[in-house]
Write a protein that holds these residues in place. Sequence first.
Motif, PDB file in Angstrom:
ATOM      1  N   PHE B  35       0.823  -1.217   0.000  1.00  0.00           N
ATOM      2  CA  PHE B  35       0.000   0.000   0.000  1.00  0.00           C
ATOM      3  C   PHE B  35       0.851   1.258   0.000  1.00  0.00           C
ATOM      4  CE2 PHE B  35      -2.712  -2.967   2.695  1.00  0.00           C
ATOM      5  CZ  PHE B  35      -3.478  -3.387   1.621  1.00  0.00           C
ATOM      6  N   ILE B  37       0.824   4.584   1.877  1.00  0.00           N
ATOM      7  CA  ILE B  37       0.196   5.300   2.990  1.00  0.00           C
ATOM      8  C   ILE B  37       0.911   6.612   3.271  1.00  0.00           C
ATOM      9  CG2 ILE B  37      -0.323   5.102   5.476  1.00  0.00           C
ATOM     10  CD1 ILE B  37      -0.626   2.074   4.864  1.00  0.00           C
ATOM     11  N   THR B  38       2.180   6.692   2.880  1.00  0.00           N
ATOM     12  CA  THR B  38       2.921   7.928   3.159  1.00  0.00           C
ATOM     13  C   THR B  38       3.535   8.543   1.895  1.00  0.00           C
ATOM     14  OG1 THR B  38       4.875   6.609   3.622  1.00  0.00           O
ATOM     15  CG2 THR B  38       3.552   7.236   5.511  1.00  0.00           C
ATOM     16  N   ALA B  46      -4.185   5.723   1.308  1.00  0.00           N
ATOM     17  CA  ALA B  46      -4.383   5.353   2.714  1.00  0.00           C
ATOM     18  C   ALA B  46      -5.788   4.801   2.937  1.00  0.00           C
ATOM     19  CB  ALA B  46      -4.129   6.560   3.602  1.00  0.00           C
ATOM     20  N   ALA B  75       2.124  -3.753   4.235  1.00  0.00           N
ATOM     21  CA  ALA B  75       3.118  -2.719   4.580  1.00  0.00           C
ATOM     22  C   ALA B  75       2.971  -1.539   3.639  1.00  0.00           C
ATOM     23  CB  ALA B  75       4.517  -3.292   4.487  1.00  0.00           C
ATOM     24  N   ASP B  76       3.468  -0.428   4.095  1.00  0.00           N
ATOM     25  CA  ASP B  76       3.482   0.801   3.307  1.00  0.00           C
ATOM     26  C   ASP B  76       4.760   0.806   2.481  1.00  0.00           C
ATOM     27  OD1 ASP B  76       3.357   3.485   2.483  1.00  0.00           O
ATOM     28  OD2 ASP B  76       4.469   4.122   4.260  1.00  0.00           O
ATOM     29  N   ALA B  78       5.353   3.482   0.390  1.00  0.00           N
ATOM     30  CA  ALA B  78       5.589   4.922   0.166  1.00  0.00           C
ATOM     31  C   ALA B  78       5.829   5.260  -1.306  1.00  0.00           C
ATOM     32  CB  ALA B  78       6.737   5.424   1.028  1.00  0.00           C
ATOM     33  N   TYR B  79       5.209   4.512  -2.180  1.00  0.00           N
ATOM     34  CA  TYR B  79       5.310   4.699  -3.636  1.00  0.00           C
ATOM     35  C   TYR B  79       6.757   4.601  -4.140  1.00  0.00           C
ATOM     36  CZ  TYR B  79       2.858   5.431  -7.910  1.00  0.00           C
ATOM     37  OH  TYR B  79       2.301   5.212  -9.134  1.00  0.00           O
ATOM     38  N   ILE B  81       9.450   2.191  -5.731  1.00  0.00           N
ATOM     39  CA  ILE B  81       9.463   0.889  -6.411  1.00  0.00           C
ATOM     40  C   ILE B  81      10.467  -0.099  -5.805  1.00  0.00           C
ATOM     41  CG2 ILE B  81       9.958  -0.220  -8.636  1.00  0.00           C
ATOM     42  CD1 ILE B  81       8.330   2.037  -9.889  1.00  0.00           C
ATOM     43  N   PRO B  82      11.691   0.333  -5.453  1.00  0.00           N
ATOM     44  CA  PRO B  82      12.603  -0.649  -4.831  1.00  0.00           C
ATOM     45  C   PRO B  82      11.988  -1.309  -3.603  1.00  0.00           C
ATOM     46  CG  PRO B  82      13.786   1.358  -5.366  1.00  0.00           C
ATOM     47  CD  PRO B  82      12.342   1.640  -5.638  1.00  0.00           C
ATOM     48  N   LYS B  83      11.245  -0.515  -2.839  1.00  0.00           N
ATOM     49  CA  LYS B  83      10.649  -1.090  -1.632  1.00  0.00           C
ATOM     50  C   LYS B  83       9.525  -2.071  -2.003  1.00  0.00           C
ATOM     51  CE  LYS B  83       9.356  -0.486   2.954  1.00  0.00           C
ATOM     52  NZ  LYS B  83       8.783   0.270   4.022  1.00  0.00           N
ATOM     53  N   LEU B  87       9.366  -5.884  -0.887  1.00  0.00           N
ATOM     54  CA  LEU B  87       8.188  -6.379  -0.157  1.00  0.00           C
ATOM     55  C   LEU B  87       7.609  -7.594  -0.866  1.00  0.00           C
ATOM     56  CD1 LEU B  87       6.076  -3.281   0.949  1.00  0.00           C
ATOM     57  CD2 LEU B  87       6.996  -5.067   2.409  1.00  0.00           C
ATOM     58  N   ASP B 107       4.486   0.265  -9.875  1.00  0.00           N
ATOM     59  CA  ASP B 107       4.989  -0.955  -9.234  1.00  0.00           C
ATOM     60  C   ASP B 107       4.368  -2.200  -9.854  1.00  0.00           C
ATOM     61  OD1 ASP B 107       3.124   0.720  -7.393  1.00  0.00           O
ATOM     62  OD2 ASP B 107       2.564  -1.351  -7.039  1.00  0.00           O
TER      63      ASP B 107
END
Lengths: 350, 388
Positions: B35, B37-38, B46, B75-76, B78-79, B81-83, B87, B107
Motif C-alpha cells: 500500500f 500510505i505515506t 491510505a 506494509a506501506d 511509500a510509492y 518501487i525498490p521497496k 516487499l 509498481d
Amino acid sequence: MPCGLFFETYEKDEAIFQTTFLRVAMAAFAVLLLAFPFFSDWLSGLTNLYWLGIMTHICIFVLGAQGLNLLTGFTGQISLGHGAFMAVGAFTAGVLHMDLGWNFLLAILAGGLMAAALGMIFGVPSLRLRGLYLAIATLAAQIIIIWLLRGVFEAGAVEVSDATLFGFSFDTDQRKYYLCLFFAALGTLYLKNLMRTRTGRAFVAVRDRYLSAEVIGVNLFKYRILSFGISSFMVGLAGGLWAFTENAVTDEAFGVALSVKYLAYIIVGGLGQVTGAIFGVTFLELLHWLLEVPTDALSRIFPNIFEKLASLREIVFGLIVIVFLIFEPDGLSARWRTIRSYWKLWPFSY
Amino acid sequence: MKKGLLFLALAALVCLTMQPLAATAAEEIPVGGIFDITGATSKVGADYAKGVRAACDYVNSLGGVNGRMINLESADYAYAIPKALNLYKKYVNVNKVFVIQGWGTGDTNALTPKLKKDEVIFMSASYDANLTNPANNPYNFFIGTDYSTSIRLAMQFAKDNGAKKVLFCYPDHPYGRAPIAAGKEYAQMLGLEIGPDEMVDLTATDATQQLLRMKKFAPDYVWLGGTTPSCAVVIKGAASILPEAKFLINCWGFDSNLPLLAQGAAEGRAFGILPVVPYGADVPGMKAMMAWTKGEPHTLHFVKGWVSVLVMAEGLKRAGDKLSGPGLKAALETLTDFETGGLCAPITYTSTDHRPNTTCGIGAIKDGKVVVLVGKVSMPREAKYIGN
C-alpha cells in the motif's frame, strides 16, 4: 619493541590491506558475505524480512554510491542526477539485451558507457559551476533524462530476462545476490585503487583547493569531466545490474528521490572514504527495513492505527538520520575509525 | 542500569517480532498487501488500504474462506518501487503468499515479469488497460473499469453533452499517461477537436500556467488524470481562469475530498468516473460495509479496496483446495457477472479477457457531496480493446 605501524618500504605504506589483522578481518568479512545466502532464510524467518533481497539491493546501491562518492567525496563536485544516470544504464542494458540480443555482460558495460557519456555531457558546467549551482544544473539532467526516457519508452517499463553467462543463468535470488556482490566488491576495489594513482591524487587536489591544483599543473577541466565520467559509469553499471536483477525497468524507480537518496548514503557513510558508501548504504537500508519490524508488530496489536504507524516509521527514520548527522557529521566511517583507534590504543587511550 | 534497559528493549523487540510468526502457523491463507500510505499517492492510497484491511477482517468475521482465515501481511511502500520489489520478494519467499493486494501502475508494471515467473496473483488498484490482456499479464486482476474504457466513456459523455473541444491534462506518471492514447483515438473518432496536452504533477500546488495555456484553446471539457489533490488544484484555479470549461476526472481524482480541496469550484463543473458506488449509497452490498465501519465516513477508494477483497475471497472460495496462483487464476476466470451487492458493476473474467466490466457510473459534486449523476454508462466488450 615497536608500538604502532611502521612501514619500511613504499609498497607496504601504499598497500590496500596494511596489517595481517586487517587482511584476516577482510577475509572473514568476505567469507561472511559469501556464506550469507546460506543463513539468510533463517534470518528471514526470525525477522519476517526478506534478507537476500535486501542485501542484493544493498550491493547494487553500494556500487552506485561508490560512483557518487568518487564525484562528491573525492573530487568535490555535487550531483543530483545520479538517479537518472542509473536509469540510463538500466534502460540501455535492458534494451540491448532484449531487443538486440547482446550478452548481459556487454549490455551492462554498454549501459555504463552510455551513462558515462551522458554524465560527461552534463558534467561540462562543472568547470564554471560549483556547489549549489552545480547541484541545480545536475538536477536539470535528472529531469531531462527521465523525461526523454518516458518519451522513448511509452509504456514506461521494459521487461528484461535473467542474465546468462556461458550457459549459466542468474535466475535465482541467490545467484543474483552473488552477481551483485561481485560487482559491488569490484567497484569498491577499483575506487580504492584509483585513489592511490596519479589520477586519484589529482581528484583530491581538485577537491581540496582547485586553484592550487591548477597552479601545479592539474588540468581542472579534464579531471572534473573524468570524475563525472567514471562516477556515472559506475552508477550506470548499477542500473544495468538493477535491470537484470529485477527483470523490469520503469522510469518511476529512478526519480529525484533516488538521486537524493544517493547523496544521503554517502553523507551518512562518510564523504571521501571508500568505506563510506558501504557504511552509508548498509546503515540507511537496514534502518529502513529494521524499523519495519516493530511497526509491523505494533500494527498487529493496534490494527486501527496502521496508517499512523506507517507515518511514525518515516518520522523515526528522519529523526535518527538528523541525530546521527548532528553527533557524527563526518559519517559512519569516521565513527568506525574512532572505534578502531580506541581498540588500538586501549588501555592507554591518552 | 543502561545494560538492563538495553536488554529489556531487545527482549521486547524479539517478543514483538516472534509474535506474528506464531499467529500465522494455523490454517490460514496468507495474503500480501503493498500500500501507499505515506508516499506520492497516499491521499487516495491510505483509505484504499483501510478498505482492504477492513474487508479482510470482515471476511474473517464471517468464518473466513472455506473455514480458513485470511492473514493479511501488509506494509506501506511509500510509492517507492525498490521497496515494493523487496516487499514482494518477502511476501513470496518468507510469507509464502500466492495473492497480493497491490497498488499503483508503476509498481504493478515493475512486478509483472516476477508475477509471471512466480505465478502470483496481483490484484492491483491500477486499472491500466494494459493489464487486462492475459496473454501478456496472466496473473494481473483488478475490479474497476479500466482507465482506457473510462476515458472512452468520458469522451462519449462529453460528446453527448454538447462538447466540441476537449483537452487532456494529466501528471507525467504511468497512471496519468496510461489511457491518453486511447482517449485521443476515441475523441477523434467522435469528431471532437483535441487541444494540446497539459501536465500537472501529482504534488502540484498551482496550475496557473497550464490553465492559461488551456485558455487559448478554450476546451469545453478537460480530462483530468491525476489524484484528488492535483485535480482539486486545477479545478480551483480554473474557477477564475477557465470558468466555462467542465472537468472529467479519472477514478483516483474524484472523491468526497474534492469539494473540500477545491472549495466550491467543483460544484456542477467536476464529473468523475465511478467504478464503484460512493460510500453510503443505497445498494445491498453497502449495508455490511456501513455496519462494519460503524457509519464512519470513507472515500470511494475505501469501497474499491473492500470490493477488491470481496472478489479475491470469492476466487479463493471457488479455488477450494487449489490454493495457489494458478488455482486462484483459474477460479477467478470462472467469475461471470459476479455481483458484489451493487457496489460495482457485475464482474466477469475469462481466460482471454481480464477486463472486470466495461460499465461504470458518472459522478458529480452537488452541495459539497459526491452524487451519482448517471448510474450506468457502458461500452460493449469489444475484443479489439483487450489490453488497449
